[in-house]
Design an enzyme around this catalytic site. Structure first.
Site, short mmCIF file in Angstrom:
data_model
loop_
_atom_site.label_atom_id
_atom_site.label_comp_id
_atom_site.label_asym_id
_atom_site.label_seq_id
_atom_site.Cartn_x
_atom_site.Cartn_y
_atom_site.Cartn_z
N ASP A 188 28.77 -47.98 31.33
CA ASP A 188 28.26 -49.25 31.85
C ASP A 188 28.40 -49.20 33.38
OD1 ASP A 188 27.48 -51.84 32.28
OD2 ASP A 188 29.01 -52.77 31.01
N LYS A 236 24.14 -57.65 40.56
CA LYS A 236 25.04 -57.77 41.71
C LYS A 236 24.49 -57.02 42.91
CE LYS A 236 27.54 -58.26 37.85
NZ LYS A 236 28.08 -59.37 37.17
N TRP A 267 35.51 -55.60 29.84
CA TRP A 267 34.74 -56.85 30.01
C TRP A 267 34.71 -57.56 28.66
CZ3 TRP A 267 28.94 -57.41 29.16
CH2 TRP A 267 28.48 -58.64 29.65
C1 LMR Z 1 31.63 -61.08 34.99
O1 LMR Z 1 32.27 -60.20 34.42
O2 LMR Z 1 32.15 -62.09 35.47
C2 LMR Z 1 30.13 -60.93 35.16
O3 LMR Z 1 29.74 -59.70 34.66
C3 LMR Z 1 29.37 -62.07 34.61
C4 LMR Z 1 29.38 -62.12 33.11
O4 LMR Z 1 28.29 -62.22 32.54
O5 LMR Z 1 30.44 -62.09 32.49
#
Ligand code: LMR
Length: 400
Positions: free
Chosen positions: A211, A246, A130
């Site tokens: 996570d 979510k 992420w």
């Molecule tokens: C995402 O990865 O799109 C979500 O977790 C929202 C974010 O805050 O990035």
């Protein structure tokens, strides 16, 4: 005064989502941000959540500050959902849990804590991860490195390389991992792979930082907690940032937590004290409202059962969209293998689209995916899945 300030280039996810909002094309399709939309393309309000909130509004009274660590009923609900109510780590009081401002707040509080007590450690994240993971840990002062993870040749996992990398990590390295529904690839470790990895984590004395933002979106509520429970069963000391954004469709309420699984209850007490201090230094205490909705749902058996059924239906809908996308793409481009859409789990799939192809998809077809090629499958519905597959096929074939 501020002329020297760098212009903000924007966030790869949130800024693209804003661009989508401004796009005037009526047929536009948003597969950028990790948000679950229902089959009508709407952000759902879960009925269990609505009922809990309505009941709360009847009785709500004065609103003092919450304690630094958050509400006791919420923290207990978090532990029960992640570990199971009868897990020895829960009943033995060796988990320090604080309510945080979203899962991101959990990551932030934990990274500040770790920087204070393990200042020489470095952080290792999956390649890719992420986008905000790196920024958060660098923001806490850590050097952030990557370990091998996604195999673009197969759309699967480079498990052998990942394992070898873990075997070479220095003691007390912080290894950031996704419990399920890996963001951005949708590629997870299976049970046998966790069973191979956990002894390495123990032998190298690594600090896993897990996570879990998508519990219930992969294979089921308990199934998706497998890695967390396996680590706790093995007596590993680890950090876990969790989120209800979510799974309760409560994005803006920022309901998250940080749980630190400790060797014993006495150490958990020490850790909890310093987590409270870290919260105090960052934002003093968490907000009340969203957390109390979550606690009420999880601790009222009828509401919990309804919530679980609603979450199951969301997961099933995502699976159905994966099947549909796979079917249309396979029919349009028979020479290519799209099985990864079926094997990957959760809200996301790594499509294999290049940044230029993602740009073409957006500019020419009004279909928004991240420039990394990540697609939020939970943005597909029966009205837009065909159009998405047709547009993707055209871009992949180079015919547009
Ligand atoms: C995402 O990865 O799109 C979500 O977790 C929202 C974010 O805050 O990035």
């Amino acid at each position: 005064m501020f002329e020297h300030i760098d212009p903000y280039a924007g966030d790869p996810i949130l800024t693209l989502n804003e661009t989508f909002g401004r796009d005037p094309r009526p047929h536009k399709i948003n597969l950028s941000i990790g948000i679950y939309f229902d089959d009508a393309g709407k952000l759902p309000v879960m009925s269990a959540v609505r009922e809990a909130e309505t009941a709360m509004l009847q009785t709500i009274g004065a609103r003092p500050y919450q304690p630094m660590e958050g509400a006791a009923n919420y923290r207990q609900a978090v532990q029960h959902l992640l570990f199971g109510p009868t897990h020895e780590a829960v009943t033995g009081g060796r988990i320090a849990t604080v309510q945080t401002i979203g899962g991101s707040g959990g990551l932030k509080v934990g990274s500040d804590f770790l920087k204070r007590y393990f200042p020489d450690s470095q952080v290792w994240v999956s390649d890719p991860t992420w986008d905000n993971h790196r920024a958060m840990f660098e923001g806490a002062g850590f050097t952030v490195n990557t370990y091998p993870y996604y195999d673009s040749a197969t759309g699967g996992l480079k498990f052998g390389e990942m394992l070898a990398a873990f075997k070479a990590l220095p003691e007390h390295s912080i290894a950031l991992m996704h419990a399920c529904c890996h963001n951005p690839t949708g590629v997870d470790l299976n049970a046998a792979q966790w069973a191979e990895l956990i002894p390495v984590i123990r032998a190298r004395q690594l600090i896993p930082y897990v996570d879990i933002a998508y519990q219930g979106f992969g294979d089921g509520i308990d199934e998706d907690a497998f890695a967390i429970r396996a680590l706790a069963d093995a007596g590993i000391v680890f950090f876990c940032a969790s989120s209800f954004s979510k799974s309760f469709s409560l994005y803006g309420e920022r309901c998250g937590a940080l749980s630190v699984v400790c060797p014993n209850a006495a150490e958990a007490e020490l850790v909890l004290g310093q987590l409270r201090a870290t919260v105090r230094k960052n934002y003093s205490s968490p907000p009340t409202h969203g957390g109390q909705i979550v606690a009420r749902v999880l601790q009222t058996p009828a509401l919990r059962a309804r919530w679980a059924a609603e979450l199951d239906a969301m997961r099933d809908r995502i699976h159905a969209m994966r099947q549909r996308l796979h079917a249309v793409l396979s029919a349009k481009l028979p020479g290519r293998n799209f099985d990864y859409f079926i094997t990957q789990r959760g809200m996301f799939s790594y499509t294999g689209l290049t940044a230029e192809q993602a740009d073409r998809l957006r500019e020419e077809h009004a279909v928004y995916v991240l420039r990394s090629g990540r697609m939020c499958v939970a943005g597909l519905n029966s009205s837009n899945v065909e159009a998405t597959a047709v547009a993707m096929a055209a871009v992949l074939a180079g015919t547009t």
